[in-house]
Structure formats: structure tokens, C-alpha cells
Enzyme design. Sequence first.
Site, PDB file in Angstrom:
ATOM      1  N   GLY A 327       0.335  50.538  54.047  1.00 17.83           N
ATOM      2  CA  GLY A 327       0.484  50.127  52.311  1.00 17.83           C
ATOM      3  C   GLY A 327       1.030  48.421  51.698  1.00 17.83           C
ATOM      4  O   GLY A 327       1.181  48.032  52.664  1.00 17.83           O
ATOM      5  N   SER A 328       1.748  49.286  50.868  1.00 17.70           N
ATOM      6  CA  SER A 328       2.787  47.410  50.663  1.00 17.70           C
ATOM      7  C   SER A 328       3.598  47.609  51.412  1.00 17.70           C
ATOM      8  O   SER A 328       4.640  46.313  51.051  1.00 17.70           O
ATOM      9  CB  SER A 328       2.066  47.726  48.840  1.00 17.70           C
ATOM     10  OG  SER A 328       1.501  47.669  48.225  1.00 17.70           O
ATOM     11  N   THR A 329       4.459  47.795  52.003  1.00 13.35           N
ATOM     12  CA  THR A 329       5.052  47.996  52.895  1.00 13.35           C
ATOM     13  C   THR A 329       5.236  46.454  54.150  1.00 13.35           C
ATOM     14  O   THR A 329       6.035  46.151  54.507  1.00 13.35           O
ATOM     15  CB  THR A 329       5.450  48.855  53.788  1.00 13.35           C
ATOM     16  OG1 THR A 329       4.912  49.287  55.287  1.00 13.35           O
ATOM     17  CG2 THR A 329       6.387  50.211  53.328  1.00 13.35           C
ATOM     18  N   LYS A 331       3.561  43.581  53.179  1.00 16.23           N
ATOM     19  CA  LYS A 331       3.809  42.364  52.395  1.00 16.23           C
ATOM     20  C   LYS A 331       4.830  41.260  52.248  1.00 16.23           C
ATOM     21  O   LYS A 331       3.939  39.795  52.312  1.00 16.23           O
ATOM     22  CB  LYS A 331       3.743  42.587  50.631  1.00 16.23           C
ATOM     23  CG  LYS A 331       2.334  43.333  50.095  1.00 16.23           C
ATOM     24  CD  LYS A 331       2.577  44.195  48.268  1.00 16.23           C
ATOM     25  CE  LYS A 331       0.925  44.955  48.539  1.00 16.23           C
ATOM     26  NZ  LYS A 331       1.207  45.063  47.084  1.00 16.23           N
TER      27      LYS A 331
END
Length: 636
Positions: A327-329, A331
Site C-alpha cells: 500500500g502507501s507505506t 511512497k
Amino acid sequence: MHESPDKLKSPEQELRIFRVRSLVAALVVIALTALLMGRLVYLQVVQHEVYSTRSENNRVRVEPLPPTRGLIYDRNGVLLAENRPTYNLTLVRERADNLPATLELLETLLALSADEAKAFRARVSQPQRPFEPALLMSDLNEQQIARLAINRHRLPGVEVEAQLLRYYPDAPMLVHALGYVGRINTDELKSLDAGRYAGTHFIGKTGVERFYEDALHGQSGLRQVETNARGRVLSELGRTNPVPGKDITLTLDKELQSLAFDLLDGRRGAIVAMAPATGEILAMVSVPGYDSNQFVTGIDVGSYRELQHDLDLPLFNRAIRGQYPPGSTIKPFLAMAGLAEGSITPEKTIHDPGYFQLPNDSRRYRNWLRWGHGRVDLERSIAVSNNTYYYTLAHELGIDRLHDRMRDFGFGQRVGHDIFGESNALMPSREWKRDRFGQSWYPGETLSVGIGQGYWQVTPLQLATATSVLANRGEWVKPRIASRIGDEDVPVELADTPPDLELANEAWWDRVFAGMEKVVSGSEGTARRTGVGLEYRMGGKSGTAQVFSLGQDQRYEADELAERLRDHALFIAFAPLDDPQIAVSVIVENAGGGSTHAAHLARAMTDAWLLDEDEQPDAEEVREILESDDGNVAGN
């Protein structure tokens, strides 16, 4: 007319018969005596050495002495794996007069159930070295020992031995980190050193117990004993003492481990905490756990089936083998890749209308905030977890450069030094897809990877490691779970450590850190509720991993989905920002948004490590915070 009796007798003939019979008898006696004397000479003179050796072997027996297994401690000297005295039932098959009858009697005396009797006979039939005691049953109770003692004369070859048995005081919360020992099986028996493992019935199966088996086991010894005709020991004639296994001190902190276990509160998930500067694993928890002590003595069939068929998979080590979309971890790591490749600068901005479109493609790849975040730069893209920024960056980088840069952080490979059973997970590439599916890579798949979805899979340990590398400003230190083996320290610098990451401008690290600090402390941060009352500077990043894909115009409605179809909640963090002492990754399966359900758990872990004891929250307080904050997800 009858003849007189005197005329019928012939003294001469009778004397002749008597002399013949006497001679034959004398010859037989002489022959038998000669045969006996010859046999006596043969046995006493010719075969003297042979029978003397056999006699000695019947009287003197060599028995193996198993070593004491090394103990396992946490970093503060708290005992995590100990040895407790117990009584085991063993059988030397070659000494049993009637093996089937002996087994039947044992089953009756021990009051075994049908399943237990089946397992009992299976152990007897396993290949065993000649005259080596086979372990039939462990941890006998007092009633069983008493029955065996009374019937000892009926059980040749059967012994009740006092031995030390492995015991784990806090098994459920430590089982996936420590592993456990179990009975040596047939395959293991073939590969083990016969001398070193003589008399040993147990071997490390998983975790630390398996990886450090050589150090923990030690070396078997021997003793010579005098026995009677029934094989019972009368006295000890000589001994070579066994060499005990080495004690191992782990990097784990039991109190932090216990907190992580309590924070998950029985929910499926994992928490890994590390010290970035040294690579020490401070906590590594996978929930649910199970009682590993059952496996030491041999778990019964019913209990094992129950564990196998449990939908929550308690036997599965999520911390090192669970594979989740990050997921967005990811980024912050993509931002570093974009800076390193020159695709972005900290000042470069994009306009986010709420979606991204590939050239000549009508499909819209949406931001989590449907109306968009407007003008977004690097720091704000991390703070608000803007998808459009990273769709744009991923498209510009392409899957090849994206793959290589993420591998530099440890994704798609085993990262631990002494972590048994760790998974590679998956960092996808063109070559991987071609080999796996026989298909080409599509641009839209690069966009999915750019927000941590699609084929990309990570383990909690990989996430914690990558966060440590980030906190170290690119310096690699391999994760390790042992700090000391016997009297020797495990080195921090290891030969197989990946190369450090280098940037053209060291200030870029500060810009990414600033974005991560705004996640928890900024007015727009996706996990800003987590930063309330924070007493130190902390960098974090939330993530929400989809369990299934949504259509272009579909919206995610957690309340309408079955619990196991809901998103996974993820969060990574490190603190303090200017001198990182701890890096944490949290994954809570099917919990929803990472900015709420995982972020508060990460905050509790950093508080516990950095604050004084009277300032640390307990698990109950964190649960109350989660309940009050549930549904107030600020972002993904």
C-alpha cells in the site's frame, strides 16, 4: 521231557557279552570325555579372546550421555527458553524378549487412547541405530512411572530416563520468533552426526531453535556401566562428560514483545520493531500464536488438526512469511527513487484533479480523495498520501528502474541474517511476469506498483528493514535476532550486507523525513490523530492494502464487506527523527485504514521504547483510543 535250568545257562557266553558291553561303554565314556575335553580346550584356549570379549560386552555397556541444551535469554537476561527435569520412556528393541508383547503391555500400563497407541507404535517402527534407545513417550506422570516400576521385571529393554525437557514459559507470544524443538524424525536421523547426537531425542525445528541448532545442542558424552544378566546397571566404570550447548542472548526485549502481542489483541497481524543503527530486532510478533510446548513432547492428533484447520492460521508466521501489498507505506521509498533517478525534485509539483490517466487511455486511476488534493509537492505527497503524485512518478520511472531501486531497500529478497524460514515475498518485474505468466508487462501495472498494489508483496520484516535503511539515511545494517552466542558477540557488520544507498544531495533525506513527520504531526497528515501529545519527533507512513480489486467507478464500503475481504491496515514509523532509535512496521489484517488501526499501535511501540516507564501507554489505553478513533480515517 524238560531240560534242567543248569543246562540252559552258559557262563562263558554271559561273560563274553558282559565284556563286550563293558568295552563299548568304556569307549563311549572315553569318547564323550575326549569330546568334552576338546570342546573345553577349544572354548578356553582357541576361542578365549572371542568369548572373553563377549563376556565383557554382556557385563559392560557403553551408554550415550546427551548434552544439556543451551538456554535462550532476551536482551535483559530474562529467560525465554529453559530446560525442565522430566521422565522419558525409552526402549532398546534389541533387548526386548518379545517386542509385540512388550508394546501391548506398555499400552495397557500407560492407558493410551487409540490415537496415542497408533503414534506410540509408529515411533517404535522408526529406523534407529542398533542398541540406540528409541524415545517412546515424554513427560511421564507419577502414575505412569509407578506402574512401569512395578512391572519392570516384565519389560526387558524398557527404561524410564530422567532428562531435561525444553520448556517455553511465554510460548504464544514468542513461538514465531523462538521456534521450538521436537522429536528427531527419520529424515533428520539420516543426516545427523551419529556421535554428536547419540542419546539425543530432540532437535530445533523452527525459528531461533532451528537456526542456532549447532550452538544450542552441544556434544554428547559417553559412560561405561556394569550390568547384570537382565541388563540393569550395577555401577559406572568410566565416563566422558557431554559438552553442554551454548546459551544464546537475543536482541528481543520481552517487555516490548509482550506489548506488541497485547496491542494486536488477538487480531490477525504482525509487528516488527528494530534498532536502525545495529539491526537488532527488538520485537517480532505474529498473531495468533500457539503453545509450542505441545510440539516438544509430541502434539496429539486432535490438537494438531485443530491448529491446521483454524482459519486464523496460528501456525503461520506472518512476521517473516506473510506476504501483503505494501500500500502507501512505500511512497517515501518511491520518493527517494525519484530523487535518485532525477525524475523529481523536492520543489517539483503536480496538479491532482483526483485521478491520473495514461496517454491515449480513457481509464482513470483514482486518488483516494476523489476530488483530489490540488497542487502537490514531494513533502505534501507523503503527508496526504497522494496517489496521483505516485502514479505520475511510477509512470516516469518505469517498472525497470522502479524494480531496481526498491530492491536496493531490500524488497523482493530475504533481508535477515539469522531468521529461519524468511520469505522473499515479491518485487515484480518484466522478467518475473514473463516467466510466471508468459505475458508482457503493461503500463497500468506500473501504476498499481507505484501505490503499493498489484503484484507487489512484502513481509512485515522487509517493511521494518526498509524503514531502518531509510532512517539510517541509506546505510544498510542487516536485521539479526541474536546478539550473543556463548561468550561471543554477533557482529553488527556482516559480510553479506547489501551496499549502502547514496544520493547526489544528502539534503533529500531531510525532505522525505519532513514529509513523514507531517504524516503524524502535520495539519493534513493522514495519521495526525496519532501524533497528538507526541513528546519526540517521529516519521511515519500509513498504508491500506486492498484484499481485492475495485472497478473503476466502485467505492470501497467496509461495512458492506465480509470481514476477511476488508483492507489490511499498515503503518511504518521511526523515531526520534534526528537520531532514530527504533523503526516499526505494523500490519493488521482486514482492519481497514492504516492511519487509524495500525498507526496507534506503532505509536505505542515507539512510546514504550523511548519514554520513561510512567509515561508509556498500556495496551488497554491504546484499545480505548482505537475505539474512539474508529471510522475517523484521515487517509490511506
